[in-house]
Design an enzyme around this catalytic site. Structure first.
Site, mmCIF file in Angstrom:
data_model
loop_
_atom_site.group_PDB
_atom_site.id
_atom_site.type_symbol
_atom_site.label_atom_id
_atom_site.label_comp_id
_atom_site.label_asym_id
_atom_site.label_seq_id
_atom_site.Cartn_x
_atom_site.Cartn_y
_atom_site.Cartn_z
ATOM 1 N N GLU A 99 37.025 -14.891 -31.511
ATOM 2 C CA GLU A 99 37.743 -14.843 -30.233
ATOM 3 C C GLU A 99 36.760 -14.629 -29.087
ATOM 4 O O GLU A 99 35.653 -14.132 -29.294
ATOM 5 C CB GLU A 99 38.746 -13.676 -30.238
ATOM 6 C CG GLU A 99 40.201 -14.091 -30.289
ATOM 7 C CD GLU A 99 40.714 -14.816 -29.054
ATOM 8 O OE1 GLU A 99 39.934 -15.451 -28.317
ATOM 9 O OE2 GLU A 99 41.931 -14.753 -28.831
ATOM 10 N N ASP A 100 37.196 -15.010 -27.900
ATOM 11 C CA ASP A 100 36.340 -14.769 -26.730
ATOM 12 C C ASP A 100 36.447 -13.322 -26.275
ATOM 13 O O ASP A 100 35.450 -12.691 -25.951
ATOM 14 C CB ASP A 100 36.701 -15.738 -25.580
ATOM 15 C CG ASP A 100 38.190 -15.795 -25.261
ATOM 16 O OD1 ASP A 100 38.995 -15.098 -25.918
ATOM 17 O OD2 ASP A 100 38.562 -16.556 -24.347
ATOM 18 N N ARG A 103 35.112 -22.062 -17.426
ATOM 19 C CA ARG A 103 34.721 -21.987 -18.841
ATOM 20 C C ARG A 103 33.313 -22.535 -19.070
ATOM 21 O O ARG A 103 32.643 -22.167 -20.024
ATOM 22 C CB ARG A 103 35.678 -22.812 -19.701
ATOM 23 C CG ARG A 103 37.104 -22.285 -19.749
ATOM 24 C CD ARG A 103 37.829 -22.948 -20.914
ATOM 25 N NE ARG A 103 39.273 -22.870 -20.821
ATOM 26 C CZ ARG A 103 40.009 -21.841 -21.211
ATOM 27 N NH1 ARG A 103 39.426 -20.769 -21.711
ATOM 28 N NH2 ARG A 103 41.324 -21.865 -21.111
ATOM 29 N N PHE A 114 38.107 -8.039 -14.939
ATOM 30 C CA PHE A 114 38.387 -9.453 -15.184
ATOM 31 C C PHE A 114 37.088 -10.245 -15.184
ATOM 32 O O PHE A 114 36.309 -10.213 -14.241
ATOM 33 C CB PHE A 114 39.373 -10.017 -14.153
ATOM 34 C CG PHE A 114 39.833 -11.392 -14.526
ATOM 35 C CD1 PHE A 114 40.720 -11.579 -15.581
ATOM 36 C CD2 PHE A 114 39.351 -12.505 -13.865
ATOM 37 C CE1 PHE A 114 41.119 -12.857 -15.959
ATOM 38 C CE2 PHE A 114 39.747 -13.789 -14.231
ATOM 39 C CZ PHE A 114 40.640 -13.951 -15.280
ATOM 40 N N ASP A 132 41.660 -7.909 -25.300
ATOM 41 C CA ASP A 132 42.097 -7.115 -24.153
ATOM 42 C C ASP A 132 43.122 -6.104 -24.672
ATOM 43 O O ASP A 132 42.749 -5.067 -25.203
ATOM 44 C CB ASP A 132 42.657 -8.098 -23.117
ATOM 45 C CG ASP A 132 42.950 -7.464 -21.780
ATOM 46 O OD1 ASP A 132 42.015 -7.022 -21.116
ATOM 47 O OD2 ASP A 132 44.128 -7.429 -21.384
HETATM 48 P P1 IMP Z 1 45.169 -9.810 -25.441
HETATM 49 O O1 IMP Z 1 46.254 -10.394 -26.285
HETATM 50 O O2 IMP Z 1 45.715 -8.918 -24.355
HETATM 51 O O3 IMP Z 1 44.077 -9.122 -26.224
HETATM 52 O O4 IMP Z 1 44.553 -10.986 -24.601
HETATM 53 C C1 IMP Z 1 43.679 -11.858 -25.086
HETATM 54 C C2 IMP Z 1 43.624 -13.097 -24.216
HETATM 55 O O5 IMP Z 1 43.814 -12.809 -22.820
HETATM 56 C C3 IMP Z 1 42.262 -13.696 -24.327
HETATM 57 O O6 IMP Z 1 42.176 -14.591 -25.414
HETATM 58 C C4 IMP Z 1 42.077 -14.356 -22.980
HETATM 59 O O7 IMP Z 1 42.622 -15.660 -23.017
HETATM 60 C C5 IMP Z 1 42.883 -13.520 -22.033
HETATM 61 N N1 IMP Z 1 42.034 -12.547 -21.287
HETATM 62 C C6 IMP Z 1 42.011 -11.202 -21.432
HETATM 63 N N2 IMP Z 1 41.120 -10.626 -20.611
HETATM 64 C C7 IMP Z 1 40.543 -11.650 -19.916
HETATM 65 C C8 IMP Z 1 39.499 -11.690 -18.901
HETATM 66 O O8 IMP Z 1 38.925 -10.681 -18.465
HETATM 67 N N3 IMP Z 1 39.180 -12.932 -18.453
HETATM 68 C C9 IMP Z 1 39.776 -14.072 -18.902
HETATM 69 N N4 IMP Z 1 40.730 -14.074 -19.846
HETATM 70 C C10 IMP Z 1 41.114 -12.872 -20.355
HETATM 71 MG MG MG Z 2 41.488 -16.682 -25.582
#
Ligand code: IMP
Ligand code: MG
Length: 183
Positions: A102-103, A169, A156, A106
């Site tokens: 994963e990138d 990206r 962010f 969060d």
């Molecule tokens: P989670 O389900 O809240 O962990 O969110 C994960 C997804 O939210 C990631 O795969 C990203 O697509 C997006 N995301 C969360 N934080 C960021 C950020 O700081 N920049 C860009 N995308 C983010």
């Molecule tokens: Mg993502």
């Protein structure tokens, strides 16, 4: 490296490409040692994880494979908000050593759901590699990534796969939103 503007917002340099490259090489080394002779399968979560997954894949110095999935979001009935469905996995992962790539993690909700879905497919092992991890934003304590590029505060971030409305990206470096007054 100078600042970048998207959607009227200003982003400043945060992690430069050379540091990313070094860290990815280290993670590749760790994965190589752990999975030597085991042929792990990297599962890249599109779109954001693509640059990281491909660099990590090439940093692994033992036989490995890669597959790409997309997560289709739709509004769920639960308070957790969006529920996601895994699309694009054509071959069985049963008995495989799977590493989800994963990138960013969060809240961890995306990863939690993905891990649950992939676990049902009976891999031999399931681990998680994420380029970025925001521990203070985590809402799912079960999500404990095995390989983390960088732990970061709740900010962010864009670049190296991470987007703002589909843009940024393709930046080689990672940038952070300049105005943090909303925190
Ligand atoms: P989670 O389900 O809240 O962990 O969110 C994960 C997804 O939210 C990631 O795969 C990203 O697509 C997006 N995301 C969360 N934080 C960021 C950020 O700081 N920049 C860009 N995308 C983010
Ligand atoms: Mg993502």
């Amino acid at each position: 490296m100078k600042q970048k503007c998207y959607k009227g917002l200003t982003f400043i340099p945060y992690i430069e490409s050379e540091r990313i490259r070094e860290r990815v090489a280290e993670l590749g080394g760790e994965i190589t040692s752990r999975f030597e002779g085991k042929n792990p399968l990297l599962i890249c979560v599109l779109n954001g994880a693509a640059p990281f997954a491909l660099d990590l894949f090439r940093a692994i110095d033992t036989d490995a494979e890669i597959a790409f999935v997309r997560l289709k979001s739709y509004e769920g009935m639960e308070s957790s908000g969006k529920v996601k469905e895994v699309l694009g996995l054509t071959d069985s992962i049963k008995g495989r050593d799977v590493i989800i790539v994963e990138d960013i993690i969060d809240t961890g909700r995306t990863m939690h759901k993905l891990m649950a879905d992939l676990s049902e497919m009976e891999p031999a092992s399931l681990s998680v590699a994420t380029l970025l991890f925001k521990p203070e934003a985590l809402k799912c304590p079960e999500v404990k990534p095995d390989y983390v590029g960088f732990e970061i505060p709740v900010k962010f971030i864009i670049g190296y796969g991470l987007d703002i409305d589909g843009l940024a990206r393709n930046l080689r470096d990672i940038y952070v939103l300049k105005d943090e007054s909303h925190q």
